[in-house]
Design an enzyme around this catalytic site. Structure first.
Site, PDB file in Angstrom:
ATOM      1  N   GLY A  69       0.858   1.360  -4.817  1.00 29.11           N
ATOM      2  CA  GLY A  69      -0.454   0.806  -4.557  1.00 29.11           C
ATOM      3  C   GLY A  69      -1.477   1.652  -4.362  1.00 29.11           C
ATOM      4  N   GLY A 108       0.995  -1.171   0.092  1.00 30.36           N
ATOM      5  CA  GLY A 108       0.054  -0.193  -0.016  1.00 30.36           C
ATOM      6  C   GLY A 108       0.746   1.000  -0.048  1.00 30.36           C
ATOM      7  N   GLY A 109       1.922   1.175  -0.577  1.00 29.04           N
ATOM      8  CA  GLY A 109       2.958   2.215  -0.736  1.00 29.04           C
ATOM      9  C   GLY A 109       2.441   3.339  -1.793  1.00 29.04           C
ATOM     10  NE  ARG A 147      22.234  -6.089  -9.242  1.00 30.03           N
ATOM     11  CZ  ARG A 147      22.353  -7.670  -9.384  1.00 30.03           C
ATOM     12  NH1 ARG A 147      23.251  -8.158  -8.773  1.00 30.03           N
ATOM     13  NH2 ARG A 147      21.707  -8.174 -10.297  1.00 30.03           N
ATOM     14  CG  HIS A 207      12.080  -3.205 -15.196  1.00 37.50           C
ATOM     15  ND1 HIS A 207      11.743  -2.403 -15.974  1.00 37.50           N
ATOM     16  CD2 HIS A 207      11.888  -2.715 -14.024  1.00 37.50           C
ATOM     17  CE1 HIS A 207      11.608  -1.041 -15.538  1.00 37.50           C
ATOM     18  NE2 HIS A 207      11.823  -1.215 -14.176  1.00 37.50           N
TER      19      HIS A 207
END
Ligand code: A3D
Length: 321
Positions: free
Chosen positions: A15, A11-12, A89, A176
């Site tokens: 979201g 829900g960031g 990373r 990506h």
């Protein structure tokens, strides 16, 4: 007939926009899950309170309990942490793989028949891990990257040529990341080759090539360009819009041909990896990968991109996932 149920895991920033777009376009009832207490409840309350103004009936709710995603038809995953200063990373890969593992286990339990679109980074690894953990068939697990990368490429072409972006068709394939492959040869304005228009604009083939090279480079770096300007966080409006276009094609069985991160079983000569390719999206998820002839330069670029995906997946396996 009941409304479709759409579960948003995370829900960031992305979201929140997903919830608003899904509700305002009446794609179905939306339930947003996040581990942060009150965050999904607050965001969805805010979205729901616009229902009268935006004119939608869909229910939009937030939860910290996976039980509430029970029976979801479509799941869109944005859960994950961004890279923090000092984090390697591998650290980020480990952190987000741990998060994806718990998300996958819960989606498998509560939404076992769902079609799942993943946006969390590093994308190609997260999609691979989700499929491995759930054992969902390949047609029901896909990643969002190509729709956004292609939209960025199209936007930059439209700005350069001074035409509406609605008439630009341009596609970006591959993983990506920096190795993504914008397909220049087929980029067109309603069928008219973009390269020909650049050559006419500059009356110089070399100059046209150089301009296109810059458009391609800007596309590859577009995510970073937004991060640099925002200072905190990464792009969220355009990634959400891109995932919603994929969701619409699936929920309404549109059979759009969109560049998505799909599992390949020999298509384009690639076996057993998730790579960005054009695919037909319909009610069964990824219904068909559309293959086409690549020239030798495109082939080399795609092979290079696939190598980067293989390295990423191998790194994740080395870290124990
Ligand atoms: P952000 O605003 O940080 O939201 C992520 C949310 O995930 C936060 O609300 C966290 O609380 C939540 N979260 C963390 N752990 C869990 C968990 N275990 N279960 C459920 N939720 C959890 O990020 P964002 O919305 O800006 O971006 C989300 C992801 O998308 C990141 O991984 C980005 O790197 C990625 N992203 C991908 C693209 C692509 O095109 C592929 C573009 C932009 C961002």
């Amino acid at each position: 007939m009941p409304r479709k149920k759409i579960a948003l895991i995370g829900g960031g920033q992305i979201g929140g926009v997903l919830a608003q777009l899904a509700a305002s376009r009446q794609l179905g009832d939306v339930v947003m899950f996040d581990i942060v207490e009150d965050l999904p409840q607050g965001k969805t309350l805010d979205v729901a309170e616009a229902a009268r103004v935006d004119g939608f009936d869909a229910n939009v709710t937030g939860t910290n309990d996976y039980k509430d995603i029970n029976g979801a038809d479509l799941v869109i995953i944005t859960a994950g942490l961004p890279r923090k200063p000092g984090m390697s990373r591998d650290d980020l890969l480990t952190t987000n793989a741990k998060i994806m593992k718990s998300v996958a286990e819960n989606v498998k339990q509560y939404a076992p028949n769902s079609i799942v679109i993943i946006i969390s980074n590093p994308l190609d690894a997260m999609v691979t891990l989700f499929k491995k953990i759930t054992g969902f068939p390949a047609n029901r697990v896909l990643g969002q990257a190509g729709v956004l990368d292609s939209s960025r490429f199209s936007t930059f072409i439209a700005w350069e040529l001074g035409v509406s972006v609605k008439d630009i068709n341009a596609m970006v394939l591959g993983g990506h990341g920096d190795t993504m492959v914008p397909i220049v040869r087929y980029a067109n304005i309603n069928g008219i080759p973009v390269m020909e228009q650049l050559e006419r604009k500059y009356n110089d083939k070399a100059k046209a090539k150089e301009v296109m090279k810059n458009l391609v480079e800007r596309t590859k770096m577009a995510g970073g360009e937004v991060v640099k300007l925002l200072k905190t966080g990464s792009a969220f409006y355009s990634p959400a819009s891109s995932a919603i276009a994929m969701a619409e094609s699936i929920l309404f069985d549109e059979k759009r041909v969109l560049p998505v991160c799909a599992y390949l079983n020999g298509e384009f000569g690639i076996n057993g990896y998730y790579v960005g390719v054009p695919a037909v999206l319909g009610s069964n998820g990824v219904e068909k990968v559309i293959e086409f002839e690549l020239d030798s330069e495109e082939r080399t670029l795609l092979d290079n991109s696939v190598s980067a995906v293989k390295t990423l997946v191998a790194d994740m396996e080395r870290l124990g996932f």
